[in-house]
Design an enzyme around this catalytic site. Structure first.
Site, short mmCIF file in Angstrom:
data_model
loop_
_atom_site.label_atom_id
_atom_site.label_comp_id
_atom_site.label_asym_id
_atom_site.label_seq_id
_atom_site.Cartn_x
_atom_site.Cartn_y
_atom_site.Cartn_z
N HIS A 1 54.66 -3.80 26.50
CA HIS A 1 54.98 -2.85 27.55
C HIS A 1 53.82 -1.86 27.69
CE1 HIS A 1 57.15 0.13 29.92
NE2 HIS A 1 57.97 -0.85 30.21
N ASP B 1 63.67 -7.07 28.73
CA ASP B 1 63.89 -8.40 29.28
C ASP B 1 64.08 -9.47 28.22
OD1 ASP B 1 63.77 -7.70 31.98
OD2 ASP B 1 61.61 -7.49 31.83
N1 CMC Z 1 52.17 -11.79 24.89
C1 CMC Z 1 50.95 -11.92 24.34
N2 CMC Z 1 49.99 -11.00 24.38
C2 CMC Z 1 50.27 -9.87 25.01
C3 CMC Z 1 51.53 -9.64 25.62
C4 CMC Z 1 52.49 -10.66 25.54
N3 CMC Z 1 53.69 -10.52 26.10
N4 CMC Z 1 51.53 -8.43 26.19
C5 CMC Z 1 50.32 -7.90 25.95
N5 CMC Z 1 49.55 -8.76 25.23
C6 CMC Z 1 48.19 -8.54 24.72
C7 CMC Z 1 47.15 -8.64 25.81
O1 CMC Z 1 46.66 -9.97 25.91
C8 CMC Z 1 46.10 -7.69 25.30
O2 CMC Z 1 45.40 -8.31 24.25
P1 CMC Z 1 43.80 -8.00 24.06
O3 CMC Z 1 43.71 -6.55 23.75
O4 CMC Z 1 43.39 -8.90 22.95
O5 CMC Z 1 43.16 -8.36 25.36
C9 CMC Z 1 46.93 -6.56 24.66
O6 CMC Z 1 48.15 -7.18 24.25
C10 CMC Z 1 47.22 -5.40 25.62
O7 CMC Z 1 47.87 -5.94 26.75
P2 CMC Z 1 47.65 -5.44 28.23
O8 CMC Z 1 47.82 -6.63 29.14
O9 CMC Z 1 46.38 -4.67 28.34
O10 CMC Z 1 48.86 -4.45 28.39
P3 CMC Z 1 49.42 -3.90 29.75
O11 CMC Z 1 49.94 -2.56 29.45
O12 CMC Z 1 48.42 -4.00 30.85
O13 CMC Z 1 50.60 -4.94 30.09
C11 CMC Z 1 52.72 -5.96 30.24
C12 CMC Z 1 51.94 -4.69 29.85
C13 CMC Z 1 54.21 -5.65 30.20
C14 CMC Z 1 52.35 -6.38 31.67
C15 CMC Z 1 52.37 -7.07 29.23
O14 CMC Z 1 52.73 -6.68 27.92
C16 CMC Z 1 53.07 -8.39 29.58
O15 CMC Z 1 52.57 -9.14 30.45
N6 CMC Z 1 54.23 -8.71 28.93
C17 CMC Z 1 54.97 -9.91 29.25
C18 CMC Z 1 55.77 -9.69 30.53
C19 CMC Z 1 56.98 -8.80 30.32
O16 CMC Z 1 57.75 -8.98 29.39
N7 CMC Z 1 57.14 -7.84 31.24
C20 CMC Z 1 58.31 -6.96 31.24
C21 CMC Z 1 57.95 -5.53 31.00
S1 CMC Z 1 59.42 -4.53 30.69
C22 CMC Z 1 60.36 -4.63 32.13
C23 CMC Z 1 59.68 -4.03 33.31
O17 CMC Z 1 59.14 -2.94 33.23
O18 CMC Z 1 59.73 -4.64 34.36
#
Ligand code: CMC
Length: 437
Positions: free
Chosen positions: A313, A371
């Site tokens: 998140h 989720d």
């Molecule tokens: N699985 C694997 N790796 C992950 C995940 C995941 N679910 N989430 C983040 N990472 C990794 C990402 O690859 C990155 O690694 P590195 O630093 O090596 O490049 C690191 O963790 C930081 O991630 P980020 O993408 O910079 O984080 P963000 O804040 O931009 O993204 C997120 C947040 C929710 C989009 C992401 O965690 C994600 O895609 N999660 C899966 C989808 C999900 O469950 N979304 C629901 C969110 S809660 C409900 C809502 O608000 O709608």
């Protein structure tokens, strides 16, 4: 906003004059540096794609402490609201700032109830869609279409128009979600029944048919109500920011909410519940618990683009408090339905355990989000997977409308207009077609 005694000073290494920037204190949470005069005084913008360090507004509605894993609606912890209130009380709280007393609750319930029907014309609008259209495609269209039906509540600058649009949206979303479901499976629509609670009425519109009445099951109704409470608002997330940005042009409130529905659909946001259940289903098909290690390997592989859906998140760097409550509800629902051995639930718990111990997830502070378990609960209740995100939209509508109302009522509000760092061509001249190589 309360100004701090401390100021931030921005200085430049090229000798340009430095600039003092005011700092404001929130009631809780990080202070903010006010950069509104930055461009005027320095000719420079700030650069923050994805809003990693930018507060786009001030708000009194929802507070998240991502490090602690804390979520408050109007100051009340989500755990207390989920255990002591129903969704209608939470709607009242988000819209009006305080929890209702018994009379206020009764009046509010009644007000929402008398707006649950939608214009009969909506049925014909629905007919324009293919039966196999994704429910979120249908919902984006239907919510947008509401703007064509209520000409008496379209002036976003009129507080009375905003108030009645809010009630209409909250009241009609369950009807529209149920209609999009019934349309998809070719069953007749079920009209709302005003003697039922908001949530029981939604479940009846989903699961009754003209030939067979639906008897609401208390455990399942409470679980669905909790899903609504947990999804009701979440500060300045992507869809809420979309609603604020869209609404900042002064557009019709129903149209602004339709923009929120469209944004929510994406798998990185509300679409994650559907993606998470599909992911669990895929792992199960490939061999279940034994295949978790292989799946986690793919997730950690930088070239694979596979994500552990329902994990991670932007704000929570700790266990999402909503995920804890959802896991509790999951146990309750599966217990009530005699599904304690549900293979997907077992798989999810095992996956969670392994991920929480894995260095990759620990180092990145990736925890289950709301989720991760909500799909299992919804599936057990009988909600088809493609409808999960539409249920999220139903619940989030109150948050969107409360945030839109707050923005329009803020004397400092302006149309949202981000700027950019331009890295394209400098000015150049058009060469006539015949002379181009
Ligand atoms: N699985 C694997 N790796 C992950 C995940 C995941 N679910 N989430 C983040 N990472 C990794 C990402 O690859 C990155 O690694 P590195 O630093 O090596 O490049 C690191 O963790 C930081 O991630 P980020 O993408 O910079 O984080 P963000 O804040 O931009 O993204 C997120 C947040 C929710 C989009 C992401 O965690 C994600 O895609 N999660 C899966 C989808 C999900 O469950 N979304 C629901 C969110 S809660 C409900 C809502 O608000 O709608």
């Amino acid at each position: 906003m309360t100004p701090s005694d401390v100021k931030a000073t921005l200085s430049f290494s090229d000798g340009s004059p430095s600039m003092d920037l005011p700092i404001y204190k929130g009631s809780v949470g990080p202070d903010v540096i006010d950069i509104r005069k930055l461009y005027g005084q320095t000719g420079k913008f700030t650069y923050d794609p994805g809003f990693l360090s930018t507060a786009s507004c001030n708000s009194t509605i929802t507070y998240i402490d991502g490090d602690k894993g804390e979520l408050l609606y109007r100051g009340y912890p989500i755990e207390e609201l989920a255990r002591n209130c129903d969704f209608m009380e939470v709607c009242y709280l988000l819209l009006k700032g305080e929890l209702p007393n018994p009379q206020e609750k009764k009046d509010f319930d009644r007000l929402v109830t008398v707006h649950t029907m939608v214009n009969e014309q909506m049925q014909f609008f629905l007919r324009g869609f293919r039966r196999d259209a994704h429910p979120m495609a249908v919902m984006t269209g239907l919510v947008g279409a509401l703007s064509a039906f209520y000409h008496d509540s379209t002036d976003v600058h009129n507080p009375e128009h905003r108030a009645i649009a809010a009630i209409r949206l909250i009241a009609k979303m369950p009807t529209l979600v149920a209609m999009s479901y019934k349309y998809g499976i070719g069953q007749p629509y079920i009209y709302p029944k005003n003697s039922l609670s908001y949530t029981a009425n939604f479940m009846r519109m989903m699961f009754a048919t003209p030939c067979e009445e639906y008897e609401p099951n208390d455990v399942l109704v409470r679980a669905m109500d909790r899903i609504f409470i947990l999804h009701a608002d979440h500060e300045q997330n992507a869809s809420t920011s979309t609603v604020r940005l869209c609404g900042s042009s002064g557009t019709n409130p129903f149209a602004a909410i339709a923009a929120g529905v469209a944004c929510l659909w994406g798998p990185a946001h509300g679409g994650a519940n559907e993606a998470c259940l599909n992911m669990l289903g895929d792992i199960q098909k490939q061999g279940g618990v034994e295949k978790i290690g292989e799946f986690i390997k793919q997730v950690k592989d930088k070239n694979s683009s596979v994500k552990l859906m329902g994990f991670g998140h932007r704000v929570y760097k700790n266990y999402d408090p909503r995920a804890k409550l959802m896991r509790e509800t999951c146990h309750e629902v599966l217990g009530a339905l005699g599904l304690q051995n549900d293979p997907l639930f077992k798989l999810a718990m095992e996956l969670e355990k392994i991920a929480l111990e894995d260095e990759y997830f620990v180092a990145r502070k990736l925890y289950p989000n709301v989720d991760f378990y909500s799909g299992i609960v919804q599936r057990a209740i009988g909600i088809p997977v493609p409808l999960f995100t539409a249920i999220f939209a139903l619940a989030r509508t109150v948050g969107w409308i409360a945030q839109l109302d707050e923005m329009i009522g803020d004397p400092e509000y302006k149309i949202g207009r981000p700027r950019q760092l331009f890295v394209g061509s400098k000015p150049r001249q058009v060469v006539p077609l015949a002379k181009r190589a």
